[in-house]
Design a protein around this motif. Sequence first.
Motif, mmCIF file in Angstrom:
data_model
loop_
_atom_site.group_PDB
_atom_site.id
_atom_site.type_symbol
_atom_site.label_atom_id
_atom_site.label_comp_id
_atom_site.label_asym_id
_atom_site.label_seq_id
_atom_site.Cartn_x
_atom_site.Cartn_y
_atom_site.Cartn_z
ATOM 1 N N UNK A 80 32.291 -13.181 25.239
ATOM 2 C CA UNK A 80 31.002 -12.499 25.228
ATOM 3 C C UNK A 80 31.055 -11.087 24.664
ATOM 4 N N UNK A 81 32.244 -10.566 24.408
ATOM 5 C CA UNK A 81 32.395 -9.215 23.847
ATOM 6 C C UNK A 81 32.751 -9.240 22.360
ATOM 7 N N UNK A 118 36.336 -5.832 19.215
ATOM 8 C CA UNK A 118 37.122 -5.479 18.040
ATOM 9 C C UNK A 118 37.838 -4.153 18.231
ATOM 10 N N UNK A 119 38.362 -3.610 17.147
ATOM 11 C CA UNK A 119 39.128 -2.369 17.225
ATOM 12 C C UNK A 119 38.246 -1.140 17.409
ATOM 13 N N UNK A 120 36.992 -1.224 16.927
ATOM 14 C CA UNK A 120 36.073 -0.084 16.986
ATOM 15 C C UNK A 120 34.673 -0.604 16.727
ATOM 16 N N UNK A 125 36.095 -8.584 13.615
ATOM 17 C CA UNK A 125 36.765 -9.616 14.397
ATOM 18 C C UNK A 125 37.327 -9.043 15.701
ATOM 19 N N UNK A 126 37.478 -9.899 16.741
ATOM 20 C CA UNK A 126 38.136 -9.461 17.971
ATOM 21 C C UNK A 126 39.605 -9.125 17.705
ATOM 22 N N UNK A 127 40.141 -8.211 18.479
ATOM 23 C CA UNK A 127 41.545 -7.819 18.345
ATOM 24 C C UNK A 127 42.179 -7.750 19.728
ATOM 25 N N UNK A 128 43.245 -8.528 19.911
ATOM 26 C CA UNK A 128 43.926 -8.584 21.206
ATOM 27 C C UNK A 128 45.168 -7.695 21.164
ATOM 28 N N UNK A 138 46.546 2.272 21.780
ATOM 29 C CA UNK A 138 45.912 2.835 22.973
ATOM 30 C C UNK A 138 44.489 3.303 22.656
ATOM 31 N N UNK A 139 44.294 3.838 21.466
ATOM 32 C CA UNK A 139 42.935 4.228 21.054
ATOM 33 C C UNK A 139 42.026 3.010 20.981
ATOM 34 N N UNK A 140 42.568 1.914 20.468
ATOM 35 C CA UNK A 140 41.791 0.674 20.399
ATOM 36 C C UNK A 140 41.435 0.195 21.807
#
Length: 333
Positions: A80-81, A118-120, A125-128, A138-140
Motif C-alpha cells: 500500500x506504500x 521508494x527512495x524519495x 519503484x519501491x526500494x527495500x 539511512x537517508x532513504x
Amino acid sequence: MSLKYGAYTACLHDRSLGDALDVLKDAGLSGAEVNVGGFIPSPHCPAEVLLGSQAARDEYLGVFEEHGVELTGLNTSGNPLSPLPEEGIIQAHELKRGIRTAGALGIKEIVAMSGTPGTDATAKYPTWIVNPWNGIDLDILDYQWSVAVPFWKEIDALARDNGVDVCLELHPRNLIFNVPAFERLINETGATNIKVNMDPSHLFWQQAEPIEAIKRLGSHVGHVHAKDTKVFPGVAYRGVLDTDYGHLPPEAAGSAPCAVGHDCSVWPEAPAWRFVAFGLGHDEQYWADFLKALSDVNPNMVVNIEHEDAEYGNVEGLKISASNLLKAAARLG
C-alpha cells in the motif's frame, strides 16, 4: 479454550468457495482465511457486494456455516506504500476496504503487509533497504518512515473504528520485516490495532527464532500463518540474501501474480532456502513448542496454514501441512 486451526484459501482459488471449504474440512481443519485484495485475486470474497448489503453478508457467512468451517480472517497482503500508482493507490484502497469488510462481517483479524515506499518523493519503484551501512541508505529509510508512519496511523484509526486488528506479515521486501522494525512502528505511531501476523517461515530464512519472537512480542501477536522453511546446503555459499532468481518464462504454467503485470520470480535451482509444507522443515516437537508459545499468549489464537510449497499440488500440500499441524497440536493435550 484452544487454538483454532484452519487455512488460507489462496492455494484453492481454482475452486469455488464451497469446494475450497470442503477441502479444508476434509483435512480436519475448522477455519478459513480468504483473500480480499492486494497482490493476488480475491475470488472467495466479493468485498464491494458484502459492504453494500446485510443480506449479502448473511448469505456469505451462511456458506461457511453450511460447510462447517468458520471464517477466521481476511487477507489483503500487498504494497500500500508503493510509489507505483497502479499498485500503491489501489492496494491502499483495498486494505481500507478490507478493514471495513472485516468489521461488517464481524471478523476480528485481517492480514496485511507494511509496504515499501521508494527512495524519495520522486521515486518510481519501491526500494527495500536491508543493510544500511551507507549513510545514503539511512537517508532513504528516514524518508520511507516519514511515509509509513502517517499512513499506518490512519490505518490504525480505521481498524479501531471497525473493531479489527491489522496483522502485518514480517515479510521480505517490506519496511516492517522483523521484530525491531515492528516495535519501531508501534512506538512511532502509538498504534493499538496493529499487530503481527506470526509467519515463522519468514523468520526462519532470516535466521531468526520464531518462538523467541513470540515471547518478545507477546500480545502484539494477533494472527498466525502455519508455514515452514527449509534451509539447504547452498546457504553455505549463497547466504540468505540471495538475488540469483530468474524471470518467469511467458509460456510458464501456474504463475503466481505478485504485482500488476508481474509474477513471482523463478527460484535458483539450488537455493539457500525455500518455503516447504508445514512440518517438512522442522520436526513435530518444534511445532508443538511453537503452538505452546502461541497458546501462552492467547489460547484462542487463529492458526491458518499458508501452503506455498511448489513440490506439492495445492490440495496435496495443504493436507500434508494439516496433518503435521494437527499432530503437533495433539501434543499440547
